[in-house]
Design an enzyme around this catalytic site. Sequence first.
Site, PDB file in Angstrom:
ATOM      1  N   ASP A 275       6.337  13.648  14.011  1.00  0.00           N
ATOM      2  CA  ASP A 275       6.203  13.517  12.559  1.00  0.00           C
ATOM      3  C   ASP A 275       4.777  13.732  11.780  1.00  0.00           C
ATOM      4  O   ASP A 275       4.474  12.997  11.086  1.00  0.00           O
ATOM      5  CB  ASP A 275       6.774  12.184  12.404  1.00  0.00           C
TER       6      ASP A 275
ATOM      7  N   LEU B 287       0.930  -1.271  -0.021  1.00  0.00           N
ATOM      8  CA  LEU B 287       0.189   0.099   0.094  1.00  0.00           C
ATOM      9  C   LEU B 287       0.633   1.395   0.044  1.00  0.00           C
ATOM     10  O   LEU B 287       0.522   2.297  -0.435  1.00  0.00           O
ATOM     11  CB  LEU B 287      -0.778   0.086   1.262  1.00  0.00           C
TER      12      LEU B 287
HETATM   13  N1  LIG Z   1      -3.468   1.617   7.790  1.00  0.00           N
HETATM   14  C1  LIG Z   1      -3.078   2.029   6.708  1.00  0.00           C
HETATM   15  N2  LIG Z   1      -4.175   1.913   5.895  1.00  0.00           N
HETATM   16  C2  LIG Z   1      -3.837   2.267   4.401  1.00  0.00           C
HETATM   17  N3  LIG Z   1      -2.525   2.754   3.987  1.00  0.00           N
HETATM   18  C3  LIG Z   1      -1.599   2.836   5.184  1.00  0.00           C
HETATM   19  C4  LIG Z   1      -1.846   2.332   6.319  1.00  0.00           C
HETATM   20  N4  LIG Z   1      -0.808   2.609   7.096  1.00  0.00           N
HETATM   21  C5  LIG Z   1       0.286   3.319   6.264  1.00  0.00           C
HETATM   22  N5  LIG Z   1      -0.434   3.158   5.043  1.00  0.00           N
HETATM   23  C6  LIG Z   1       0.297   3.826   3.960  1.00  0.00           C
HETATM   24  O1  LIG Z   1       1.799   3.426   3.822  1.00  0.00           O
HETATM   25  C7  LIG Z   1       2.636   4.648   3.894  1.00  0.00           C
HETATM   26  C8  LIG Z   1       3.780   4.371   4.737  1.00  0.00           C
HETATM   27  O2  LIG Z   1       3.373   3.980   6.107  1.00  0.00           O
HETATM   28  P1  LIG Z   1       4.286   4.554   7.429  1.00  0.00           P
HETATM   29  O3  LIG Z   1       4.002   6.121   7.234  1.00  0.00           O
HETATM   30  O4  LIG Z   1       3.477   4.078   8.731  1.00  0.00           O
HETATM   31  O5  LIG Z   1       5.505   4.122   7.163  1.00  0.00           O
HETATM   32  P2  LIG Z   1       6.915   4.786   7.941  1.00  0.00           P
HETATM   33  O6  LIG Z   1       7.910   3.729   7.187  1.00  0.00           O
HETATM   34  O7  LIG Z   1       6.928   4.865   9.311  1.00  0.00           O
HETATM   35  O8  LIG Z   1       6.808   6.175   6.998  1.00  0.00           O
HETATM   36  P3  LIG Z   1       7.927   7.416   7.376  1.00  0.00           P
HETATM   37  O9  LIG Z   1       9.226   6.976   6.781  1.00  0.00           O
HETATM   38  O10 LIG Z   1       7.346   8.258   6.602  1.00  0.00           O
HETATM   39  O11 LIG Z   1       8.196   7.468   8.947  1.00  0.00           O
HETATM   40  C9  LIG Z   1       1.595   5.541   4.463  1.00  0.00           C
HETATM   41  O12 LIG Z   1       1.971   7.162   3.947  1.00  0.00           O
HETATM   42  C10 LIG Z   1       0.200   5.286   3.913  1.00  0.00           C
HETATM   43  O13 LIG Z   1       0.154   5.741   2.394  1.00  0.00           O
END
Ligand SMILES: Nc1ncnc2c1ncn2[C@@H]1O[C@H](COP(=O)(O)OP(=O)(O)OP(=O)(O)O)[C@@H](O)[C@H]1O
Length: 441
Positions: A148, A26
Site C-alpha cells: 500500500d 490528524l
Molecule cells: N505518525 C503520524 N504522524 C502524523 N500524521 C499521521 C501519522 N500516522 C498517520 N497520520 C495521518 O493519518 C492518515 C491515516 O493514517 P493511516 O494511513 O495509518 O490510516 P489507515 O486507516 O490505515 O489508512 P488507509 O485507509 O489509507 O490504509 C495518514 O494519511 C496521515 O495523514
Amino acid sequence: MSKDLITTPSEELVLNSRGYHLLKKLGEGSYAKVYLTDFKNPKDPDKVMQLACKVIDTSKAPKDFVKKFLPRELDILVKLNHPHIVHIQNIFQRRNKYFIFMRFAENGDLLEFIVKKGAVSEAQSRVWLRQICLAVQYMHEMEIAHRDLKCENALITNNYNLKLADFGFSRFVIDASGKRVTSETYCGSLSYAAPEILRGIPYHGKIADIWSIGVILYIMLNKAMPFDDGNIKKLYEQQTNKRWRFRAKVADSLSEQVKKLTGHCLEPDVTKRWKIEQILTSDWIAMDPRLLELNAAEKAAIKDKAERKKKKEKKIKEKETKTEVEEEYKGLNKQRIKHLKHEKNSHQVAMDKKTKLAVEYLTLWKEDKTNWKFKSLRESFLIYNSCNPVLLPDDYFDLTLEYLCSIKGVLRNKVVEVAKKVKEGDVSLQRAKLILEKFTE
Ligand SMILES: Nc1ncnc2c1ncn2[C@@H]1O[C@H](COP(=O)(O)OP(=O)(O)OP(=O)(O)O)[C@@H](O)[C@H]1O
C-alpha cells in the site's frame, strides 16, 4: 474535548492513567482515525512528548480486516525497526479498539505536502525516494511486501525526513516453510496499483511495490498522477501501453536519469521491472554521491536486522535438532538399534551435536557433583533428550541415569520414562529392569 474524538469516557480514563491524552484528529483512513496525542511518562511527568495514535475500532470494520489484515499489521509492526519507518512506541487493546502509539510526523504526509507546496524539486525527490526505498529494501529483505505504498503513507518529520507508515496491507511473501507465496487480494489504492494487480491474477507483492514507488516518484516530480484512474479498463490500457509522460511544465528541467528510472519502475512487464537494489544504486541516486552511503542510523538498522535473523535461525536450528533427536529415537527399530549398538561399540558412530553437549555437561557434573549447578532446566532436559541409549556411550548412559535420579521432583517422571525407553529399545532387558527398580523405588 474535541468532538472528532471517538474514545469513550472509560477508555479515556485508561488512556490518561497510562499518560496518554488524545488531542485532535490528524487524519483518517478506511478503518482507522489518527490523533495527535500528548504523552506524559508517569515515571517522568515533567516531560511531555507528542505522539500520533492510530485508533482502530474493530466493531466498525469488516470481518476480513479484523481477522486477516489487522493481525498481520500488528505482527509486522512490532518486527520493524528502521530510521525510515515510523517508530511504534506502544500498542494496546481495550475491548474492540486498538490503540497504536507512534512517532508524530510534524509535517504531515507527502500528499498533503505536495498539495500545499507544489511539485518536489528533483534534488529533494532524490533524498525522499532513497529514504522510501531504504525502508522498502529493509522490508523486502525481511520478506515483507508493503502493498500500500502511496504518498499518504509517507510521513514527513520536522527535519523533513520521510517515514513509511500504514502496514495495514503488508504481508510476508514466504510461508513458514520458506516457500514464496503470491498475493491474490487486491490491495491498496487504485492509482498506485500495478497492472498485474488490476488483471486480477496472483501477483508478487515485492514487484508490485516497485510500481507504486514509480507512481510516488512521478507524483513528487509532477504534482500530478501518471494515469487517469477514473476507469479501470482505461487505466490498465494506459499502464500496459506505457501511456504516461512528464508534464510539459517540468519535462525540460528534469534529468534524463530520473526519467529513465521512472520508466524502469513503471514497467508493465514484471520480469523487466527494476528491483529495489537497482533503484538505490541507479545513476539518478548516484548524481548525489552522498546518497550512496548509509548514515549511522541506517547502518544500525541493517546490523540489528542481521542479528535478529541470526538469533531466529539459531532458534529454528535448535528446534530442528530437538525434533531430529526425538524422531531418531522414535524411528529406531530393533534391527537398527542392534546395528547402531554394534557401530557404537566399534567406535564408528559419531555422536550428534546434542549428545556431545550432553556428554560435556555430564563430564562437568561428574567432576564436581556436589557443587555443580545447572544454569537452567534447559541443560537438564538436553541431557534427558540425549539419553538415547543407543547413541550415548555406555558409561555416559549410566551417568545420565544417575544424574537424572539426583534431580528430585521435576525430572522424576522423566527418569521413569527413560528407563522405559531402555526397556522398549531392548538395549538390555536385564539392565532396564534394574534401572526401573532402582528409580521407581
Ligand atoms: N505518525 C503520524 N504522524 C502524523 N500524521 C499521521 C501519522 N500516522 C498517520 N497520520 C495521518 O493519518 C492518515 C491515516 O493514517 P493511516 O494511513 O495509518 O490510516 P489507515 O486507516 O490505515 O489508512 P488507509 O485507509 O489509507 O490504509 C495518514 O494519511 C496521515 O495523514
